[in-house]
Enzyme design. Structure first.
Site: not given
Lengths: 485, 424, 320
Positions: C26, C31, C57, C156
């Site tokens: 998520k 991450k 991004k 996701d």
């Protein structure tokens, strides 16, 4: 092959002027020329429907099988449909090859085509399946190159035995001269080499698999695909029109059509096959045999003063007449609008220089130069210089010159018939000479009834000039109206 | 490659009709001085452009938005903005139509936002209509209907309604000889004292604006019925669906249907037809033996419902041919009565593989240019009439509708058979 | 298509495929933090590592490049298409060089950002496909002689494009970064669904979970453990909360660089080693909704209890 019919698809102001066919059309064109290949279009039905009209030669495909993606498939993915289609097509047609061509929908949604191919294999599809992948951004080459590269990469097996005297000839029907390669074939055979296959018309999958058996490929033009063949199959490539003009001192160095061009071509083939002696002998023999005919034409035309169009590569019969028939070029006409947006200014200057120097090398002096002139300017200059005729390429309008008393020849039809070969060249030269020396020019062409007041393209009616300008602005000029988009 | 003759195919589809975008394009392009911008990738635009360009080298009002591949990632709104502004500046159209293709519908370009910006910031005064959603949403007919409905927002409130004036809806100018047909329809109606108020598609912005001024909307062949319903809802204008006036019988029914609605005696319509019968008789004499050869010849028809039904009736009743299979490119309007008075298998949007099997069982095919290769291979003459006809131009004024149209049909059918019926 | 191209590349002599890892989870679970620190740790150990940021991004590799901006793959490709050409480039058009899109980061790592459209426009998924294909065409694995490739993927797996690394021939293992909150577990469960689907067709399998304790307050390792067990995998490493992570990120650095001797840096080193040595791969079994809700309730209970304790502690500290 009917040259006039083929030319109809080229003369319309369509290709890169008011529209661009895109990947699917190009790949389908390639697939159509392989008789036992079935293309499967992974896209909605509407996209497949009108792609059956091939824009390159106005052929109509009898089959345009698609996966009929719907809006639901756009959301959930269309992989199942593709797998089912592959299995069904194989079951019904047992083709020797399937070519998958994807459209926007699966490309955006991200369907895993490789996985679909594997799944189809597990369900019994045994023939080769070629996937035409995407071309890079703003690429000049589209579907045709993408399809050929995919075929080369995945189908043309590495040759177990390459024959040192085997030659492939590659020509596309809309590449000027169409498939008029008979004379070239016979010259090659006469020299003692052999033709592996002629591509790309009514070939079979087997023909394509045998492609790597040849040592040498003779193609119409140097393209991304011919470069790929050179790098990956390590095959020598000779292009009749080599587009690598950078670094050249003379444009004729990259032109292997026409009378003298054919001799140079034969020498290059001989070099590539280590058969210099044999090919030189054939060249000399044919030159000697046909020299008289050439001389006759020379006598008819030498010292005729022409206005010639600019060349990116030499393909116009007027230029070949300069080299082979002794005509003079006193006026060079350059149309650079569409090039300005694609190439640096310095590169365009190089191109202009190259044109001028090439002509100087042939006739001993440089012609006068007009850049983006109006027809009136061309007429006025031509009268002042005593030009006998204006040679008009695709972007010129002979009707406008004729209306003002200047003889003009529209050469695309002649250029289209031009291919490697001595007899081929002489036939075209004879027609060219006949038009040039005709004392009975057309008096009232119907096309003179149209208005040609458009500034952007003076060879087209005002409406089409505007259409070309619009396309130029929205497609070729890549800057947006607003920078924050 | 031999096509197996199969009844039903699973797993793939070979389309015989275009998509929603094509239907919409045909509607918009049929409006005079309406330029259509295709907001899609190059192939989409170039396909439509070529379809039109080959029919008519002069009337090609379809523009490309300039989308490149990287716009699939970054969005293509800036392309549309530039295209609208440039189209407005260069062509001064009366109407600009923007049709969204599949790619744009997937990435979600804000077309309305772009149009608003053009109008407010760039002062584009030309009315702009938008059709969103792409081609995979629905079929050709849906696109045509939705496009006409989109244009209906330009209809003006009527100052008055002209008596005995009708709107003609549904004749598509890019159909084979459609412009000639429209001219003939106008002539026939004029002869009955009926004024044609507006023709959509076929007319221009002024036609659209004054759609509300007619007393009747005539939907020829059934396409455009949604626009007719809209005019009824908004302006109380009744509507009827008439057959396409191919052949003597259908022309009679066409004229009687309209005359009946407007209180014109039926005899007047019949008399109009009678006036042309001597001419027809003379022409029939000149081809009497050719026509004999056509008796009971099986024919295959593929086309849009309106024209296909009318053609089938004409061929059966007047040319004495048989029509074992009638393949429709899309479903007929549900309000349209089934026009065939004899038995024939009607297939709606079959796969091409199916119809190839049907064509093989006949002697003459009536279809579009897209059936050419197959028919050539089977040595079956192809009489071109359905959309698209891209390899046969029609410049002369001869119509296909009306009694005079029967002569054109005779010439077209007989010549085609003479040219294409001989095995090379 | 991808499979065949890989096959072709594999045939190059002496070519050894690197270990390819994809991090999913998520948005906001950490991450990029994990990916960058693992890359730095591996780089410090001498491995040749490439981190590919798959997020429009383009901030995945920020801490490996001192916070400075790098040209994204997609932007570079687009610019190339717009630029004018020389006569040399008539046939092939503009070429793309590896050095234009792959850059050197800290500890000798290589970094690349796919890039993509700005929010609310275009299709980022399509962008990921194009970017990864561009890297493959540039033969990045062979050219850089890589040991490890890390894909740091947006949130996701929303469409085909973001599942690119999961496809056959790319990532060898996917690791899901999760924290101890319901939505993270829910998203992790969804990713498991995607992995299970791709696993059926030769795609990459699940290597395990990385439990990232992002909050000083909430650490419910039991529940995360139970979740991972239920799905059929294990927690490879637990990354405890540490304020040093945030401090380092503000400086545009990984903790490996910012505070190499710290406990948290050692944790990342440990994780990096485990990722290299872990050979366990499973096809996850995503949990049904009811089971997830059950775990969510336990988490909720835990948070309430911890919050109450904290309030009581604060009150007792505050009162005289």
């Amino acid at each position: 092959m009917n040259v006039v019919y083929d030319l109809m698809s080229i003369v319309i102001p369509f290709h890169r002027q008011t529209g661009i066919p895109g990947k699917v059309a190009g790949a389908l064109f390639v697939a159509r020329n392989i008789v036992d290949c079935i293309p499967v279009l992974h896209m909605p039905a509407g996209c497949a429907y009108h792609r059956r009209l091939i824009p390159f030669n106005l052929a109509i495909l009898p089959h345009a099988i698609c996966t009929n993606l719907t809006e639901t498939d756009a959301v959930f993915g269309g992989e199942e449909k593709l797998i089912d289609a592959l299995v069904a097509v194989y079951k019904w047609y047992h083709p020797a090859m399937i070519m998958i061509i994807t459209g926007c929908t699966p490309d955006i949604v991200g369907d895993d085509i490789g996985e679909c191919v594997e799944s189809a294999r597990k369900r019994g599809v045994e023939c080769p399946i070629i996937v035409v992948s995407n071309v890079k951004f703003y690429s000049l080459s589209r579907g045709i190159n993408a399809a050929l590269i995919a075929l080369t990469e995945n189908l043309m097996e590495k040759a177990e035995c390459r024959h040192d005297r085997y030659v492939n000839i590659f020509s596309l029907s809309f590449h000027g001269g169409g498939l008029n390669v008979k004379e070239l074939e016979s010259l090659i055979k006469e020299a003692g080499a052999a033709i592996n296959h002629v591509y790309l018309y009514h070939n079979t999958t087997k023909d394509l698999k045998e492609f790597p058996k040849a040592k040498l490929l003779i193609a119409d033009y140097s393209t991304q695909w011919t470069n790929f063949v050179k790098d990956h199959l390590k095959m020598d490539v000779i292009a009749l029109h080599n587009l690598r003009v950078s670094g050249l001192k003379n444009l004729f160095d990259c032109c292997l059509v026409g009378f003298s061009g054919t001799s140079r071509l034969l020498l290059e083939i001989g070099k590539a096959l280590n058969m210099e002696g044999e090919f030189e002998a054939i060249a000399r023999k044919k030159e000697a045999l046909l020299r008289n005919k050439l001389e006759k034409l020379r006598r008819k035309l030498s010292n005729m003063k022409l206005a010639l169009p600019m060349q990116l590569y030499v393909g116009d019969v007027g230029w070949l007449a300069l080299r082979d028939l002794g005509v003079k070029c006193d006026l060079l006409i350059m149309h650079t609008k569409s090039l300005e947006v694609e190439y640096y200014e310095s590169e365009l200057k190089k191109l202009i220089d190259l044109n001028l120097k090439t002509i100087e090398e042939v006739q001993g002096y440089q012609p006068e130069l007009l850049i983006n002139p109006s027809p009136e300017e061309v007429v006025s200059k031509s009268k002042r210089l005593g030009i006998d005729a204006v040679v008009c390429g695709y972007r010129e309008n002979p009707v406008r010159y004729a209306a003002q008393g200047i003889k003009a020849i529209y050469t695309p039809l002649l250029n289209f018939s031009l291919k490697a070969g001595y007899v081929t060249a002489l036939n075209v030269y004879e027609k060219f000479a006949a038009i040039l020396t005709s004392s009975n020019p057309c008096s009232k062409p119907l096309l003179s009834l149209l208005d040609y007041e458009g500034e952007f393209r003076r060879d087209l009616s005002s409406f089409w000039s505007d259409m070309c300008k619009f396309f130029y602005e929205v497609y070729h000029v890549k800057e947006p109206l607003e920078q924050n988009y | 490659m031999q096509v197996p003759n199969v009844d039903a195919l699973l797993g793939f589809y070979d389309p015989i009709a275009g998509c929603r975008v094509l239907g919409a394009f045909r509607a918009f392009h049929g409006i005079k001085r309406c330029f259509t911008i295709i907001h899609a990738m190059t192939g989409c635009h170039s396909g439509f452009m070529l379809l039109r360009l080959l029919q008519d080298n002069s009337d090609v009002k379809v523009l490309y938005c300039g989308m490149h591949q990287d716009d699939l990632i970054y969005g293509a709104e800036h392309r549309l903005l530039k295209a609208i502004v440039e189209a407005h500046r260069m062509f001064h159209p009366d109407i600009l139509a923007v049709i969204e293709g599949n790619a744009s519908s997937l990435i979600g370009d804000d077309l309305e936002g772009v149009v608003q910006k053009c109008q407010e910031r760039y002062h584009v005064k030309t009315p702009i209509v938008i059709l969103k959603g792409g081609g995979h949403l629905h079929d050709h007919k849906a696109g045509f209907e939705e496009a006409l409905l989109a244009l209906s927002q330009l209809v003006r409130r009527p100052k008055s309604q002209s008596p005995r004036s009708v709107n003609i809806v549904g004749v598509k100018p890019d159909d084979f000889r459609a412009n000639q047909d429209l001219r003939e329809i106008r002539r026939l109606l004029r002869s009955l004292g009926i004024r044609v108020n507006a023709v959509i598609p076929g007319g221009g912005l002024n036609d659209i604006k004054r759609l509300s001024s007619a007393v009747l909307t005539v939907v020829v062949g059934g396409d455009g019925v949604e626009l007719a319903k809209h005019l009824e809802r908004e302006y109380g204008i009744p509507w009827i669906i008439t057959p396409y006036p191919y052949g003597v019988g259908e022309t009679q029914r066409f004229l009687n249907a309209i005359a009946g609605e407007l209180g014109i005696p039926r005899e007047k319509a019949d008399q109009l037809i009678e006036e042309d019968m001597p001419m027809l008789r003379e022409e029939v004499k000149r081809v009497q033996f050719y026509l004999k050869a056509l008796m009971h010849a099986p024919a295959f028809i593929l086309g849009d419902p309106g024209r296909s039904f009318a053609l089938a009736n004409m061929l059966h009743h007047e040319f004495m041919m048989e029509i074992p299979t009638l393949a429709l490119q899309y479903a007929p309007a549900k309000e349209m009565p089934q026009e065939l008075s004899y038995s024939s298998t009607i297939k709606i949007k079959p796969s091409r593989e199916e119809i190839y099997g049907d064509i093989a069982k006949t002697s003459v095919a009536f279809a579009s240019s897209f059936e050419r290769e197959y028919c050539r291979g089977m040595n079956i003459p192809l009489v071109r009439f359905a959309y698209p006809v891209v390899d046969f131009i029609s410049l002369t004024t001869a119509p296909l509708v009306g009694v005079r149209g029967v002569v054109t049909w005779i010439e077209h059918i007989v010549n085609t058979i003479l040219l294409e019926g001989v095995k090379p | 298509m991808d499979r065949l191209s890989n096959h072709f590349h594999d045939k190059a002599e002496g070519f050894r495929r690197p270990l390819q890892i994809a991090f999913y989870g998520k948005g906001g679970t950490g991450k990029s933090t994990v990916a960058s620190n693992v890359a730095a740790a591996l780089g410090a150990k001498g491995y040749r590592v490439l981190v590919v940021g798959c997020d429009p991004k383009h901030d995945c590799t920020s801490t490996l490049r001192g916070g400075r901006d790098i040209p994204t793959i997609l932007d570079t490709l687009r610019k190339k298409g717009i630029e004018k050409r020389s006569l040399d480039e008539i046939i092939e058009g503009k070429s793309l060089d590896l050095t234009e899109v792959v850059f050197q980061g800290a500890f000798g790592t290589y970094v690349a950002e796919a890039g993509g459209p700005r929010p609310g426009h275009g299709c980022a998924g399509r962008g990921i496909i194009v970017a990864i294909e561009a890297l493959k065409k540039l033969r990045v694995f062979e050219q850089l002689n890589l040991d490890v490739v890390i894909y740091d993927v947006l949130g996701d797996v929303v469409c085909g494009g973001f599942a690119m690394p999961l496809r056959m021939g790319l990532a060898d293992a996917a690791y899901i970064v999760t924290s101890a909150d319901f939505l993270s577990l829910y998203a992790a469960n969804n990713v498991c669904r995607g992995i299970a689907e791709f696993a059926m067709r030769g795609g990459c399998l699940l290597g395990g979970f990385i439990y990232n304790v992002r909050s000083a307050l909430i650490d419910v390792e039991d529940v995360v453990n139970e979740f991972s067990r239920a799905v059929g995998a294990t927690i490879i490493e637990k990354i405890p909360y540490s304020p040093l992570i945030v401090e380092a990120e503000v400086e545009g650095k990984t903790v490996i660089e910012y505070s190499p001797e710290s406990d948290i840096a050692q944790k990342f080193h440990s994780l990096a080693s485990k990722l290299i040595s872990n050979k366990e791969r499973v096809v996850p079994t995503p949990l049904p909704w009811e089971k997830l809700v059950e775990m969510g309730r336990i988490l909720q209970e835990n948070v309430r209890r911890k919050f109450k304790e904290k309030v009581m502690v604060s009150s007792s500290n505050a009162s005289p």
